[in-house]
Write a protein that holds these residues in place. Structure first.
Motif, PDB file in Angstrom:
ATOM      1  N   SER A 211    -103.078   3.815 -19.068  1.00 16.30           N
ATOM      2  CA  SER A 211    -104.221   2.911 -18.954  1.00 16.30           C
ATOM      3  C   SER A 211    -104.200   1.813 -20.004  1.00 16.30           C
ATOM      4  CB  SER A 211    -105.517   3.720 -19.054  1.00 16.30           C
ATOM      5  OG  SER A 211    -106.641   2.883 -19.046  1.00 16.30           O
ATOM      6  N   TRP A 212    -103.786   2.147 -21.231  1.00 13.90           N
ATOM      7  CA  TRP A 212    -103.854   1.192 -22.332  1.00 13.90           C
ATOM      8  C   TRP A 212    -102.603   0.327 -22.477  1.00 13.90           C
ATOM      9  CZ3 TRP A 212    -105.729   5.316 -26.404  1.00 13.90           C
ATOM     10  CH2 TRP A 212    -107.062   5.658 -26.107  1.00 13.90           C
ATOM     11  N   TYR A 213    -101.456   0.876 -22.088  1.00 16.02           N
ATOM     12  CA  TYR A 213    -100.197   0.164 -22.316  1.00 16.02           C
ATOM     13  C   TYR A 213     -99.515  -0.270 -21.021  1.00 16.02           C
ATOM     14  CZ  TYR A 213     -95.173  -0.350 -23.167  1.00 16.02           C
ATOM     15  OH  TYR A 213     -93.890  -0.808 -23.163  1.00 16.02           O
ATOM     16  N   TYR A 214     -99.242   0.683 -20.122  1.00 15.15           N
ATOM     17  CA  TYR A 214     -98.394   0.412 -18.956  1.00 15.15           C
ATOM     18  C   TYR A 214     -99.111  -0.435 -17.893  1.00 15.15           C
ATOM     19  CZ  TYR A 214     -95.934   1.410 -14.577  1.00 15.15           C
ATOM     20  OH  TYR A 214     -95.302   1.290 -13.368  1.00 15.15           O
ATOM     21  N   ILE A 215    -100.296  -0.026 -17.483  1.00 12.37           N
ATOM     22  CA  ILE A 215    -101.010  -0.759 -16.431  1.00 12.37           C
ATOM     23  C   ILE A 215    -101.355  -2.192 -16.858  1.00 12.37           C
ATOM     24  CG2 ILE A 215    -103.186  -0.854 -15.142  1.00 12.37           C
ATOM     25  CD1 ILE A 215    -101.124   0.950 -13.873  1.00 12.37           C
ATOM     26  N   PRO A 216    -101.792  -2.456 -18.097  1.00 14.26           N
ATOM     27  CA  PRO A 216    -102.004  -3.853 -18.500  1.00 14.26           C
ATOM     28  C   PRO A 216    -100.754  -4.717 -18.366  1.00 14.26           C
ATOM     29  CG  PRO A 216    -103.120  -2.398 -20.030  1.00 14.26           C
ATOM     30  CD  PRO A 216    -102.302  -1.513 -19.118  1.00 14.26           C
ATOM     31  N   LYS A 217     -99.575  -4.142 -18.626  1.00 17.76           N
ATOM     32  CA  LYS A 217     -98.339  -4.914 -18.466  1.00 17.76           C
ATOM     33  C   LYS A 217     -98.086  -5.202 -16.983  1.00 17.76           C
ATOM     34  CE  LYS A 217     -95.834  -3.668 -22.679  1.00 17.76           C
ATOM     35  NZ  LYS A 217     -95.680  -5.073 -23.129  1.00 17.76           N
ATOM     36  N   MET A 218     -98.370  -4.243 -16.113  1.00 18.30           N
ATOM     37  CA  MET A 218     -98.236  -4.474 -14.682  1.00 18.30           C
ATOM     38  C   MET A 218     -99.242  -5.529 -14.200  1.00 18.30           C
ATOM     39  SD  MET A 218     -95.877  -3.040 -12.893  1.00 18.30           S
ATOM     40  CE  MET A 218     -94.584  -1.794 -13.063  1.00 18.30           C
ATOM     41  N   GLN A 219    -100.440  -5.493 -14.766  1.00 17.23           N
ATOM     42  CA  GLN A 219    -101.450  -6.486 -14.386  1.00 17.23           C
ATOM     43  C   GLN A 219    -101.016  -7.889 -14.803  1.00 17.23           C
ATOM     44  OE1 GLN A 219    -104.127  -6.099 -12.617  1.00 17.23           O
ATOM     45  NE2 GLN A 219    -104.939  -8.184 -12.834  1.00 17.23           N
ATOM     46  N   GLU A 220    -100.501  -8.005 -16.020  1.00 16.96           N
ATOM     47  CA  GLU A 220    -100.024  -9.315 -16.499  1.00 16.96           C
ATOM     48  C   GLU A 220     -98.896  -9.823 -15.623  1.00 16.96           C
ATOM     49  OE1 GLU A 220     -97.382 -12.068 -18.269  1.00 16.96           O
ATOM     50  OE2 GLU A 220     -96.871  -9.911 -18.141  1.00 16.96           O
ATOM     51  N   MET A 221     -98.001  -8.927 -15.215  1.00 15.69           N
ATOM     52  CA  MET A 221     -96.889  -9.294 -14.346  1.00 15.69           C
ATOM     53  C   MET A 221     -97.405  -9.799 -13.001  1.00 15.69           C
ATOM     54  SD  MET A 221     -93.766  -6.885 -12.956  1.00 15.69           S
ATOM     55  CE  MET A 221     -93.512  -6.172 -14.583  1.00 15.69           C
ATOM     56  N   ALA A 222     -98.354  -9.085 -12.427  1.00 14.55           N
ATOM     57  CA  ALA A 222     -98.902  -9.473 -11.126  1.00 14.55           C
ATOM     58  C   ALA A 222     -99.592 -10.838 -11.210  1.00 14.55           C
ATOM     59  CB  ALA A 222     -99.880  -8.410 -10.639  1.00 14.55           C
ATOM     60  N   GLU A 223    -100.348 -11.066 -12.250  1.00 12.99           N
ATOM     61  CA  GLU A 223    -101.052 -12.347 -12.392  1.00 12.99           C
ATOM     62  C   GLU A 223    -100.069 -13.491 -12.582  1.00 12.99           C
ATOM     63  OE1 GLU A 223    -103.810 -11.830 -15.569  1.00 12.99           O
ATOM     64  OE2 GLU A 223    -105.197 -10.592 -14.371  1.00 12.99           O
ATOM     65  N   ARG A 224     -98.985 -13.222 -13.306  1.00 12.08           N
ATOM     66  CA  ARG A 224     -98.004 -14.271 -13.563  1.00 12.08           C
ATOM     67  C   ARG A 224     -97.253 -14.664 -12.280  1.00 12.08           C
ATOM     68  NH1 ARG A 224     -93.282 -12.678 -15.606  1.00 12.08           N
ATOM     69  NH2 ARG A 224     -94.317 -10.899 -16.612  1.00 12.08           N
ATOM     70  N   HIS A 225     -96.975 -13.710 -11.422  1.00 13.84           N
ATOM     71  CA  HIS A 225     -96.181 -13.995 -10.220  1.00 13.84           C
ATOM     72  C   HIS A 225     -97.040 -14.369  -9.012  1.00 13.84           C
ATOM     73  CE1 HIS A 225     -92.124 -12.960 -11.636  1.00 13.84           C
ATOM     74  NE2 HIS A 225     -92.700 -12.002 -12.353  1.00 13.84           N
ATOM     75  N   PHE A 226     -98.261 -13.849  -8.930  1.00 12.99           N
ATOM     76  CA  PHE A 226     -99.093 -14.096  -7.746  1.00 12.99           C
ATOM     77  C   PHE A 226    -100.212 -15.096  -8.002  1.00 12.99           C
ATOM     78  CE2 PHE A 226     -97.163 -10.024  -6.813  1.00 12.99           C
ATOM     79  CZ  PHE A 226     -96.992 -10.017  -5.437  1.00 12.99           C
ATOM     80  N   GLY A 227    -100.521 -15.330  -9.288  1.00 10.71           N
ATOM     81  CA  GLY A 227    -101.708 -16.118  -9.621  1.00 10.71           C
ATOM     82  C   GLY A 227    -101.787 -17.489  -8.982  1.00 10.71           C
ATOM     83  N   GLY A 228    -100.652 -18.184  -8.880  1.00 11.04           N
ATOM     84  CA  GLY A 228    -100.673 -19.542  -8.348  1.00 11.04           C
ATOM     85  C   GLY A 228    -100.687 -19.617  -6.837  1.00 11.04           C
ATOM     86  N   TYR A 229    -100.654 -18.480  -6.152  1.00  8.58           N
ATOM     87  CA  TYR A 229    -100.513 -18.490  -4.688  1.00  8.58           C
ATOM     88  C   TYR A 229    -101.647 -17.763  -3.959  1.00  8.58           C
ATOM     89  CZ  TYR A 229     -95.847 -19.807  -6.170  1.00  8.58           C
ATOM     90  OH  TYR A 229     -94.788 -20.432  -6.781  1.00  8.58           O
ATOM     91  N   ILE A 230    -102.598 -17.233  -4.715  1.00  8.38           N
ATOM     92  CA  ILE A 230    -103.745 -16.553  -4.111  1.00  8.38           C
ATOM     93  C   ILE A 230    -105.010 -17.179  -4.656  1.00  8.38           C
ATOM     94  CG2 ILE A 230    -104.946 -14.361  -3.803  1.00  8.38           C
ATOM     95  CD1 ILE A 230    -102.314 -12.910  -4.194  1.00  8.38           C
ATOM     96  N   GLU A 231    -105.891 -17.596  -3.781  1.00  4.30           N
ATOM     97  CA  GLU A 231    -107.131 -18.232  -4.205  1.00  4.30           C
ATOM     98  C   GLU A 231    -108.073 -17.209  -4.818  1.00  4.30           C
ATOM     99  OE1 GLU A 231    -108.935 -20.350  -1.045  1.00  4.30           O
ATOM    100  OE2 GLU A 231    -107.228 -21.695  -0.707  1.00  4.30           O
ATOM    101  N   GLY A 232    -108.798 -17.657  -5.827  1.00  2.00           N
ATOM    102  CA  GLY A 232    -109.777 -16.800  -6.463  1.00  2.00           C
ATOM    103  C   GLY A 232    -109.157 -15.859  -7.472  1.00  2.00           C
ATOM    104  N   PRO A 233    -110.006 -15.132  -8.194  1.00  4.60           N
ATOM    105  CA  PRO A 233    -109.495 -14.188  -9.198  1.00  4.60           C
ATOM    106  C   PRO A 233    -108.753 -13.036  -8.540  1.00  4.60           C
ATOM    107  CG  PRO A 233    -111.871 -13.903  -8.889  1.00  4.60           C
ATOM    108  CD  PRO A 233    -111.488 -15.125  -8.111  1.00  4.60           C
ATOM    109  N   LEU A 234    -107.703 -12.597  -9.197  1.00  3.35           N
ATOM    110  CA  LEU A 234    -106.930 -11.475  -8.666  1.00  3.35           C
ATOM    111  C   LEU A 234    -107.589 -10.152  -9.040  1.00  3.35           C
ATOM    112  CD1 LEU A 234    -103.248 -12.538  -9.471  1.00  3.35           C
ATOM    113  CD2 LEU A 234    -104.522 -12.846  -7.353  1.00  3.35           C
TER     114      LEU A 234
END
Length: 350
Positions: A211-234
């Motif tokens: 919860s504190w280490y691994y999932i935040p890194k996955m979240q950052e990865m998802a936002e970096r790769h998908f953020g510019g192509y999906i409208e609204g907050p992820l």
């Protein structure tokens, strides 16, 4: 003539009930062949049922199919560059905590590698593609759950490794650590007090650091790769985990420890087993002439017996030579040297 029109009308009415075809995005980002060997059976069945399937994987299909579109990750991640095989043979990852961190690290590496592939980037950026269902391997690739959000469709996961606590938690279950051993330990449901204490400690460590280490890194990865192509907050990937509609788990009640379950957790171990074919003549003869039975020994598809240090090979051969059973060893070449009379090696075994 009237009868022909009635039959034609019935056919037209009943076709949607029998020939429904869905558009499915089928993803296995992890490069290990053994994972894909299990998953590809699901792919074959989906194609046989007439569905339109787009795969995102490291392994090209063995046969073409008119309903199959492939996105091949190329080059695939060479895990050995980051986690040398010799370190595993030397037992460099001997603690459960180190092994857990190794899984997280390999998951982050393989997810990032796949999402950086230009063909995968094109899929993420697509605006005209639509899917009815996403199927994803349940193996440390949580950033890929964002594909279900992008295409606004349900998601089903395939748990190649078996059960893990986080799968229970995603489905709303609290894993009873007093009777359900952690994925990385070999305990049964009848643990001693010391084993229950260690199992609880390891499980708490897994839950907290995930919860504190691994999932935040996955979240950052998802936002970096998908953020510019999906409208609204992820959405957060931990929330997407809870939106998984179904988990098909490579486990079976007859071989796994008793554990609580939910309708969304389905055991499917053995689903890949098909009708047997005759063995090669030399193997059949070896089995038939083994009065005390045969032991099959393999270190898997990612690990190679040829990478094993010579001193360990010698120790294993010495141990095999003392057995009354014959031994079949999947050994990738003939460089093993002198073999005991009860040991037979082959580079691949069916």
């Amino acid at each position: 003539m009237q009868l022909q029109w009635i039959l034609l009308l019935l056919t037209a009415v009943l076709m949607p009930l029998t020939c429904t075809s869905y558009r499915i995005l089928f993803m296995g980002p992890f490069p290990a062949p053994s994972h894909w060997m299990w998953m590809e059976h699901f792919l074959k069945d989906l194609l046989q049922r007439g569905h339109q399937v787009t795969t995102l994987t490291n392994h090209p299909a063995k046969q073409t199919h008119p309903n199959l579109t492939e996105i091949i990750i190329d080059p695939k991640l060479n895990i050995a560059e980051h986690r040398p095989r010799e370190n595993i043979f030397k037992m460099h990852f001997t603690s459960d905590f180190e092994n857990l961190q190794m899984y997280w690290h390999v998951g982050l590496l393989s997810s990032e590698h796949a999402l950086n592939d230009p063909k995968v980037k094109t899929l993420i950026a697509s605006k005209d593609l639509e899917f009815d269902l996403v199927i994803l391997e349940q193996f440390y690739h949580e950033s890929f759950l964002m594909f279900a959000h992008k295409f606004k469709c349900p998601i089903v996961t395939l748990g190649t490794l078996g059960y893990a606590d986080n799968m229970d938690h995603a489905m709303g279950l609290l894993t009873p650590w007093s009777i359900v051993p952690h994925l990385l330990v070999s305990y049964t449901d009848e643990m001693t007090f010391a084993q229950r204490a260690y199992n609880t400690y390891l499980s708490i460590y897994d839950a907290l650091f995930r919860s504190w280490y691994y999932i935040p890194k996955m979240q950052e990865m998802a936002e970096r790769h998908f953020g510019g192509y999906i409208e609204g907050p992820l959405p957060h990937v931990s929330d997407l985990e809870k939106n998984v509609s179904l988990m098909l788990i490579n486990s079976h009640r007859s071989t796994d420890v008793p554990r609580p379950s939910m309708p969304g957790l389905i055991d499917v171990a053995g689903v890949h087993i098909k009708k047997t074919k005759p063995l090669p003549a030399d193997l059949q003869e070896f089995l038939d002439n083994s009065k005390h039975g045969v032991i099959y020994f393999s270190v898997g598809s990612y690990m190679k017996s040829t990478d094993m240090p010579q001193e360990k090979i010698s120790l294993i051969l010495d141990a095999f030579s003392q057995l009354k059973q014959n031994v079949l060893w999947k050994f990738e070449n003939s460089s093993i040297g002198h073999l005991p009379a009860n040991v037979k090696i082959q580079s691949w075994l069916p």
